[in-house]
Design a protein around this motif. Sequence first.
Motif, PDB file in Angstrom:
ATOM      1  N   ARG A 121       0.843  -1.218   0.000  1.00 36.23           N
ATOM      2  CA  ARG A 121       0.000   0.000   0.000  1.00 36.23           C
ATOM      3  C   ARG A 121       0.874   1.263   0.000  1.00 36.23           C
ATOM      4  O   ARG A 121       0.558   2.246  -0.654  1.00 36.23           O
ATOM      5  N   TYR A 122       1.978   1.194   0.752  1.00 30.09           N
ATOM      6  CA  TYR A 122       2.886   2.345   0.847  1.00 30.09           C
ATOM      7  C   TYR A 122       3.472   2.674  -0.531  1.00 30.09           C
ATOM      8  O   TYR A 122       3.462   3.822  -0.964  1.00 30.09           O
ATOM      9  N   PRO A 128       3.988   5.644  -6.652  1.00 28.56           N
ATOM     10  CA  PRO A 128       3.257   4.907  -7.694  1.00 28.56           C
ATOM     11  C   PRO A 128       4.067   4.648  -8.957  1.00 28.56           C
ATOM     12  O   PRO A 128       3.880   3.622  -9.610  1.00 28.56           O
ATOM     13  N   LEU A 129       5.010   5.554  -9.279  1.00 23.14           N
ATOM     14  CA  LEU A 129       5.794   5.376 -10.510  1.00 23.14           C
ATOM     15  C   LEU A 129       6.767   4.197 -10.412  1.00 23.14           C
ATOM     16  O   LEU A 129       7.177   3.624 -11.417  1.00 23.14           O
ATOM     17  N   HIS A 130       7.144   3.859  -9.173  1.00 18.90           N
ATOM     18  CA  HIS A 130       8.100   2.750  -8.978  1.00 18.90           C
ATOM     19  C   HIS A 130       7.388   1.432  -8.684  1.00 18.90           C
ATOM     20  O   HIS A 130       8.048   0.425  -8.432  1.00 18.90           O
ATOM     21  N   VAL A 214       3.004   1.333  11.225  1.00 20.13           N
ATOM     22  CA  VAL A 214       2.510   2.662  11.617  1.00 20.13           C
ATOM     23  C   VAL A 214       3.244   3.767  10.862  1.00 20.13           C
ATOM     24  O   VAL A 214       2.626   4.686  10.321  1.00 20.13           O
ATOM     25  N   LEU A 215       4.586   3.665  10.788  1.00 14.90           N
ATOM     26  CA  LEU A 215       5.366   4.693  10.078  1.00 14.90           C
ATOM     27  C   LEU A 215       4.988   4.740   8.593  1.00 14.90           C
ATOM     28  O   LEU A 215       4.878   5.810   8.005  1.00 14.90           O
ATOM     29  N   SER A 216       4.761   3.544   8.001  1.00 17.50           N
ATOM     30  CA  SER A 216       4.347   3.504   6.586  1.00 17.50           C
ATOM     31  C   SER A 216       3.016   4.210   6.413  1.00 17.50           C
ATOM     32  O   SER A 216       2.821   4.972   5.461  1.00 17.50           O
ATOM     33  N   TYR A 217       2.102   3.975   7.369  1.00 21.40           N
ATOM     34  CA  TYR A 217       0.776   4.581   7.246  1.00 21.40           C
ATOM     35  C   TYR A 217       0.800   6.093   7.494  1.00 21.40           C
ATOM     36  O   TYR A 217      -0.007   6.819   6.920  1.00 21.40           O
TER      37      TYR A 217
END
Length: 300
Positions: A121-122, A128-130, A214-217
Motif C-alpha cells: 500500500r505504501y 506509484p511510478l516505482h 505505523v510509520l508507513s501509514y
Amino acid sequence: QMPNSSSVSEFLLLAFADTRELQLLHFGLFLGIYLAALLGNGIILTTVACNHRLHTPMYFFLLNLAILDLGCISITLPKAMANILWDTRAISYEGCAAQVFFLVFLFGAEYSLLTVMTYDRYIAICKPLHYRSLLGSRACAQMAAAAWGSGFVHAVLHTANTFSLPLCQGNAVDQFFCELPQILRLTCSDSYLTEMALIMFSVCLGVGCFVFIVLSYVQVFRAVLRMPSEQGRHKAFSTCLPHLSVVSLFLSTIMFAYLKPHFISSSFLNVVVAVLYSVVPPAVNPLIYSMRNQEFKDAV
C-alpha cells in the motif's frame, strides 16, 4: 503430581458449558462463524484465482491471507466443535503439539504478510511510478515466501522448545484449543524461561513490524491528504483503514494473550481474547478487505 511429559498421553481442553443446551448453542455459534469464514475466504480465493484483472500484487497478497485465515480457523474450531458434539474434552498429546505448531506457523506468517501488505500500500500510494519495478511478480513471490518461512521457523522453535519441557501441573488446558501460554502453565516452574525468552524475541519482532506498519501509514496518510481529488482520497483511505484496524486487533489481542501476567487470568477472559485473535479475524477479514473494494465486488 505428574513426574514428566511422557506420562501425559492427552490433554483436556476447556469445557464450554455444563448443560447440553448451552453446549449446543456454542456448537451452533462456532458452526456459523466457521461456515462464514469458509464462504468469505473461499470467495476471495476463487475470485482472485479466476479473474485475470485481479492478478496484481495487492490481490496476490490477499489470496495468501485468505489461505492463512482458512488454515487458522480450521485448526481450532472443528476440533472444538467435535468435542462439544461428542461431549468430551480430550485432545491427544500429538494433536495438541500439532495445534500449537500450526497456530504459531500460520499466525506468524499472517502477521508477516500483513506487514508486507502495508509495504504494498505504501509503494502504491507514495511511490506509484516505482510500483511495477519494486513489486514485480518475482518480488511478490519472494515476499510471500519470506512471510510463510518466518512463520515456519517460529513454529519449529516454539513447538520443539515447549514440548520438550517436563509437565508437572496436570494436563488440563484452560482454553478451547492448545494455546502456547496455557501449555507453558503446565510445565515445571523454572524450565520455561527459555520459552519465555523466545516469546519475548517474537514479540520484539512483532512490535518492530508494527512500528514499520505505523510509520508507513503515517507516510501514506500524508500523501493521501495531499491528493487533489476527493475520490482519490476516499479510495486510498478505504483500502488503508481496514488494513490498519485488522493489524491493530490482531497484534493487541495476541500480545495480551501471550504477555498478560498470571494474576489477570480468568477462563472467560482467556477465551474472549483467544476468540478475538484466532476466530474473529479469519471470519471478518474477507468482509473488511473485499466489501470496501469496488474492483473486487465487480469481479465477484
